[in-house]
Design an enzyme around this catalytic site. Structure first.
Site, PDB file in Angstrom:
ATOM      1  N   ASP A 396      41.373  40.593  41.158  1.00 60.87           N
ATOM      2  CA  ASP A 396      39.919  40.750  41.116  1.00 60.87           C
ATOM      3  C   ASP A 396      39.346  39.940  39.955  1.00 60.87           C
ATOM      4  O   ASP A 396      40.013  39.746  38.931  1.00 60.87           O
ATOM      5  CB  ASP A 396      39.541  42.220  40.916  1.00 60.87           C
ATOM      6  CG  ASP A 396      39.891  43.074  42.117  1.00 60.87           C
ATOM      7  OD1 ASP A 396      40.129  42.500  43.190  1.00 60.87           O
ATOM      8  OD2 ASP A 396      39.929  44.308  41.970  1.00 60.87           O
ATOM      9  N   GLN A 397      38.115  39.515  40.091  1.00 57.71           N
ATOM     10  CA  GLN A 397      37.480  38.696  39.056  1.00 57.71           C
ATOM     11  C   GLN A 397      37.538  39.363  37.688  1.00 57.71           C
ATOM     12  O   GLN A 397      37.799  38.701  36.681  1.00 57.71           O
ATOM     13  CB  GLN A 397      36.019  38.409  39.426  1.00 57.71           C
ATOM     14  CG  GLN A 397      35.298  37.521  38.424  1.00 57.71           C
ATOM     15  CD  GLN A 397      33.896  37.144  38.881  1.00 57.71           C
ATOM     16  OE1 GLN A 397      33.426  37.596  39.915  1.00 57.71           O
ATOM     17  NE2 GLN A 397      33.218  36.302  38.124  1.00 57.71           N
TER      18      GLN A 397
END
Length: 550
Positions: A396-397
């Site tokens: 995930d970012q």
């Protein structure tokens, strides 16, 4: 010229003299520099106490070397000058005494407004209004019921009585109705007698509040006008002028001249630097009248900065930027030996690479220009000879930690198969925003992504796909819990939902706003700490580790 494929935004303005459209880009490269600054801000509590805009400007010096300037909007903890940051535009010192007096008066007005808004009479008025309304409602209900009874009695009397007996019975019912009307009027009169003095006091306080707000507005405008007349901006033609002359029509918005872009461009022009690219982003919490998101990039603000752009960019020549090799060399102090800005390499051979991804950076580019900055795009940008470079999996970012990329398509297929067959051993570390009482266990939930609310995932027992996670509490730190996750499946946001959902641990990961964490945090506290797998070419087990940064 700068390639449009690397530009996510243009700072634009028309030269006041020639009318020519002048442009300065925000590129993928300068965004990478800005993200490196974000990581530095995240580790310093000084810059996490209040939300504001920050900016970086990549400039070319007269020697041909490049340098990065950085600035913040307004003040940081009451300071306008901090070592290492671009100073404020000259002129503020000229009105420092007047500013101090005005700020003291504004603070006094603020305190008086707080007192008037918290007037005890307001609370008493609310309580009494509620009590009278309850009494009136009870009386209305009783009178309505009585009316229905009277109507029924009238019908009965007309059937059973005649003459004087009927007249007497009906008059008695009418008298009862009149008495109930009197009761309602008496209660309303009592309500008015009790509440009117309070409401007069509240109205007087509200009038005083409006007068104080007008006084505050006038003082702010007066101070801003003095500051704007004193502020002197320089452009790349060597011309200087005041903010007041640049924005003569109407009132100048509060804070004009204190934003990042004007400070950076003025400083560059004053020192003979040539701007190459600029980026501004928000860092910290948003206030009630702000809708900014931490870590997001924003363009020039319409009211304060955009009207100044034409003047500030005047004299800026539209030449090609410095060669990439020059930029790389001048920024070497901010880079790893390889991997671009803030991409430490954990492992590297001729088939694959493992990097320690920072939070806030995508694993692969998104579909839009503003989401092009990623681990993959940075690597391709810095090492174009790695033509087959691909990510095997994604983080995930906002998650940090180990990310594996392959240099050969065959290795990519082999490792992808290992991920699909669950032959990759992964360990994550997280801090949860509350207490977890169970020391260890297994979470098994069906996860489903609603296509109308992406990327949010939720537990759905009908449509969800199975997901499995082992967990173990490592320590308890105050109200928080440090925990180790071992995901046995790889669903989107699996660990985040397993932590947050009430059928899982029921405690969100610290900093996970998407899933309901309200605690103040500089980042999502989730880190891919360890990764183990058999190397598809070497036949040996690789055990990769990246130290948890929180």
């Amino acid at each position: 010229m700068v390639s449009d494929s690397t530009v996510s935004y243009w700072y634009e303005g028309r030269c006041p003299a020639s009318g020519d459209l002048l442009k300065l880009p925000r590129t993928v490269f300068v965004e990478a520099i800005a993200r490196n600054l974000m990581q530095q801000l995240a580790t310093d509590a000084v810059y996490n106490q209040e939300g504001k805009m920050y900016g970086v400007l990549l400039v070319e010096l007269s020697t041909g070397e490049t340098q990065v300037l950085k600035a913040f909007s307004g003040l940081v903890n009451g300071c306008s000058v901090i070592e290492g940051w671009v100073p404020p535009i000259p002129g503020r010192d000229e009105v420092a005494l007047e500013e101090a007096h005005t700020l003291a008066e504004l603070e006094a007005i603020k305190q008086e407004l707080i007192t008037l808004k918290q007037l005890r009479d307001r609370q008493q008025d609310e309580i009494l209004c509620y009590e009278f309304e309850q009494q009136l409602q009870q009386m209305r209900d009783f009178h309505r019921h009585s009316k229905h009874q009277r109507d029924a009695k009238r019908q009965l009397f007309y059937q059973q009585l005649t003459g004087e007996a009927l007249t007497t019975a009906l008059e008695k019912l009418d008298e009862e109705s009149r008495q109930q009307g009197i009761e309602r009027r008496q209660l309303k009169a009592k309500q008015s007698a009790v509440l009117q003095p309070l409401q007069q006091l509240i109205a007087a306080a509200d009038k005083q509040i409006q007068e104080l707000k007008q006084r505050r507005k006038a003082l702010s405008r007066q101070l801003q006008a003095q500051m704007h007349e004193a502020y002197s901006l320089m452009n790349f033609l060597g011309q200087s002028t005041s903010l007041q002359k640049l924005m003569p029509t109407g009132s100048i918005p509060t804070g004009t001249g204190d934003c990042c872009a004007p400070k950076l461009l003025h400083y560059a022009a004053n020192h003979g630097f040539k701007p190459l690219a600029m980026a501004e982003f928000w860092w910290g919490e948003s206030s009630e009248n702000q809708d900014k998101i931490q870590g997001e990039f924003y363009g020039a603000c319409v009211e304060r900065c955009q009207p100044l752009m034409g003047f500030l960019l005047s004299g800026l020549k539209s030449k090609s930027p410095a060669p990439l090799t020059t930029i790389k060399s001048s920024l070497s102090s901010n880079l790893s030996d390889k991997g671009g800005v803030n991409l430490p390499i954990i492992y590297e051979d001729e088939w694959l690479i493992a990097v320690n991804k920072p939070p806030g950076l995508l694993s692969v580019p998104g579909r839009y220009r503003q989401t092009q900055d990623s681990v993959l795009s940075r690597w391709r940008y810095w090492f174009p000879d790695d033509g087959e470079i691909m990510t095997v999996h994604r983080l995930d970012q906002e998650t940090s930690g180990i990310l594996v990329l392959t240099r050969v398509s065959q290795t990519h297929r082999q490792l992808s198969q290992k991920f699909q067959q669950r032959q990759i051993h992964k360990i994550y570390e997280a801090i949860l925003s509350g207490a977890v009482k169970v020391p260890e266990g297994v979470i098994e939930l069906p996860l489903w992504g609603n296509p109308e609310n992406r990327p949010y995932q939720q537990v759905n027992w009908q449509q969800g796909k199975p997901s499995l996670t082992k967990f173990r509490v490592l320590s308890r730190e105050g109200n928080y819990t440090r925990i180790e996750f071992i995901p046995l499946t790889g669903r989107t946001h699996q660990l985040r939902v397993h932590a947050a959902d009430k059928t899982g641990l029921g405690v969100t990961i610290l900093g996970d706003r998407l899933y309901g964490c309200n605690a103040v945090a500089s980042r999502l506290h989730l880190h891919a700490r360890e990764l183990s797998f058999e190397h598809p070419q070497l036949g040996k087990t690789l055990h990769l580790q990246a130290e948890t940064p929180f």
